[in-house]
Every structure is written in C-alpha cells, then in structure tokens.
Scaffold this motif. Structure first.
Motif, PDB file in Angstrom:
ATOM      1  N   SER A 112       9.601 -28.988  49.307  1.00 22.43           N
ATOM      2  CA  SER A 112       9.008 -28.706  50.617  1.00 22.43           C
ATOM      3  C   SER A 112       9.194 -27.254  51.040  1.00 22.43           C
ATOM      4  O   SER A 112      10.184 -26.612  50.691  1.00 22.43           O
ATOM      5  N   LEU A 113       8.205 -26.772  51.769  1.00 22.83           N
ATOM      6  CA  LEU A 113       8.249 -25.464  52.400  1.00 22.83           C
ATOM      7  C   LEU A 113       8.005 -25.662  53.891  1.00 22.83           C
ATOM      8  O   LEU A 113       7.207 -26.508  54.282  1.00 22.83           O
ATOM      9  N   SER A 114       8.687 -24.853  54.703  1.00 26.51           N
ATOM     10  CA  SER A 114       8.526 -24.964  56.146  1.00 26.51           C
ATOM     11  C   SER A 114       8.557 -23.555  56.747  1.00 26.51           C
ATOM     12  O   SER A 114       9.495 -22.795  56.495  1.00 26.51           O
ATOM     13  N   LEU A 115       7.520 -23.221  57.518  1.00 22.16           N
ATOM     14  CA  LEU A 115       7.461 -21.917  58.166  1.00 22.16           C
ATOM     15  C   LEU A 115       8.351 -21.957  59.410  1.00 22.16           C
ATOM     16  O   LEU A 115       8.105 -22.707  60.339  1.00 22.16           O
ATOM     17  N   THR A 116       9.385 -21.138  59.407  1.00 21.83           N
ATOM     18  CA  THR A 116      10.333 -21.087  60.515  1.00 21.83           C
ATOM     19  C   THR A 116       9.936 -20.042  61.548  1.00 21.83           C
ATOM     20  O   THR A 116      10.090 -20.256  62.749  1.00 21.83           O
ATOM     21  N   SER A 117       9.401 -18.921  61.070  1.00 21.91           N
ATOM     22  CA  SER A 117       9.068 -17.824  61.975  1.00 21.91           C
ATOM     23  C   SER A 117       7.965 -16.970  61.341  1.00 21.91           C
ATOM     24  O   SER A 117       7.938 -16.790  60.129  1.00 21.91           O
ATOM     25  N   PHE A 118       7.083 -16.450  62.184  1.00 20.72           N
ATOM     26  CA  PHE A 118       6.045 -15.515  61.732  1.00 20.72           C
ATOM     27  C   PHE A 118       5.757 -14.594  62.905  1.00 20.72           C
ATOM     28  O   PHE A 118       5.206 -15.014  63.914  1.00 20.72           O
ATOM     29  N   LYS A 119       6.165 -13.324  62.782  1.00 21.17           N
ATOM     30  CA  LYS A 119       6.063 -12.383  63.896  1.00 21.17           C
ATOM     31  C   LYS A 119       5.538 -11.038  63.418  1.00 21.17           C
ATOM     32  O   LYS A 119       5.820 -10.620  62.304  1.00 21.17           O
ATOM     33  N   PRO A 120       4.802 -10.355  64.289  1.00 23.42           N
ATOM     34  CA  PRO A 120       4.393  -9.003  63.940  1.00 23.42           C
ATOM     35  C   PRO A 120       5.594  -8.064  63.921  1.00 23.42           C
ATOM     36  O   PRO A 120       6.555  -8.266  64.660  1.00 23.42           O
ATOM     37  N   VAL A 121       5.534  -7.073  63.062  1.00 17.62           N
ATOM     38  CA  VAL A 121       6.589  -6.053  62.996  1.00 17.62           C
ATOM     39  C   VAL A 121       6.092  -4.862  63.779  1.00 17.62           C
ATOM     40  O   VAL A 121       5.011  -4.332  63.514  1.00 17.62           O
TER      41      VAL A 121
END
Length: 123
Positions: A112-121
C-alpha cells in the motif's frame, strides 16, 4: 509478619526497577531522513507518480498537475517507509513548472501507498 513486609517491599522495589528500566529508550537510529541516491529507481518514480495522481484526485483541479521530474528525495523508516519527494510539476497545458514536496507512506507488507502530504514549495 515482619518477614512478609520485607518480602513485599523487596518485590515492590524490583517491580519498580524493572518498570523504570523498560521505559528507557532503545539505542539506535532515531528515524531521521536519509537521502535517496538513485532518483531514477523505478520504485521512486512510481511513488512520485502516485503522489501527483493522488493529489489530483483529492484536489479535483480543473487543470491537474503533471509530474515533470524528481528534484530530490529522502526516506525515513517509521511503521513502513516515508518518502519525502521534492517534485517539479506543471499545471494543465502550461509549460511553466512549480515545485512541490510530497510525503508518501509505503507499507510494503500490505502493498500500500498513502499520500500523507502534498504542498507547494515556496522559495
């Protein structure tokens, strides 16, 4: 009766000693981030694609992001493996790119894969 009190307090002291000892930290790595040496590894590329695809699914953007390249990556051992990937992506048909940082948790034993965070830099 006096002997029973001494035995009781001895057992109490031993129990307290073992309880305190079991709370000590186990020496070893602290789970810090370690650099990924091969950013072209197929697993790293799969995780980067997953991060962008999952971000697009969650956000419902009219112009979804398209992965352009992996800039940098790190791993961290937790209850699985955290991947912190610094990505370059473009929006829709635009050739202009923006940078993002994504954290994906992989649990290989569960596949399994789970996206925890996705934010612009922001520079």
């Amino acid at each position: 009766m006096r002997l029973q009190c001494h035995v009781f307090f001895l057992l109490l002291a031993l129990t307290a000693a073992f309880t305190v000892d079991s709370r000590k930290e186990v020496p070893g790595p602290k789970g810090g981030w370690k650099p990924i040496k091969d950013l072209s590894d197929p697993l790293v590329e799969e995780i980067a694609e997953f991060a962008v695809t999952e971000h697009n699914r969650r956000s419902g953007f009219v112009a979804p992001l398209t992965l352009r390249r992996i800039i940098k990556g790190e791993t961290q051992v937790v209850s699985g493996i955290n991947y912190r990937l610094f990505l370059s992506a473009s929006s829709g048909e635009s050739s202009a790119t923006s940078n993002y940082v994504a954290i994906v948790l992989e649990k290989p034993w569960l596949n399994s894969l789970s996206l925890t965070s996705f934010k612009p830099v922001h520079d």
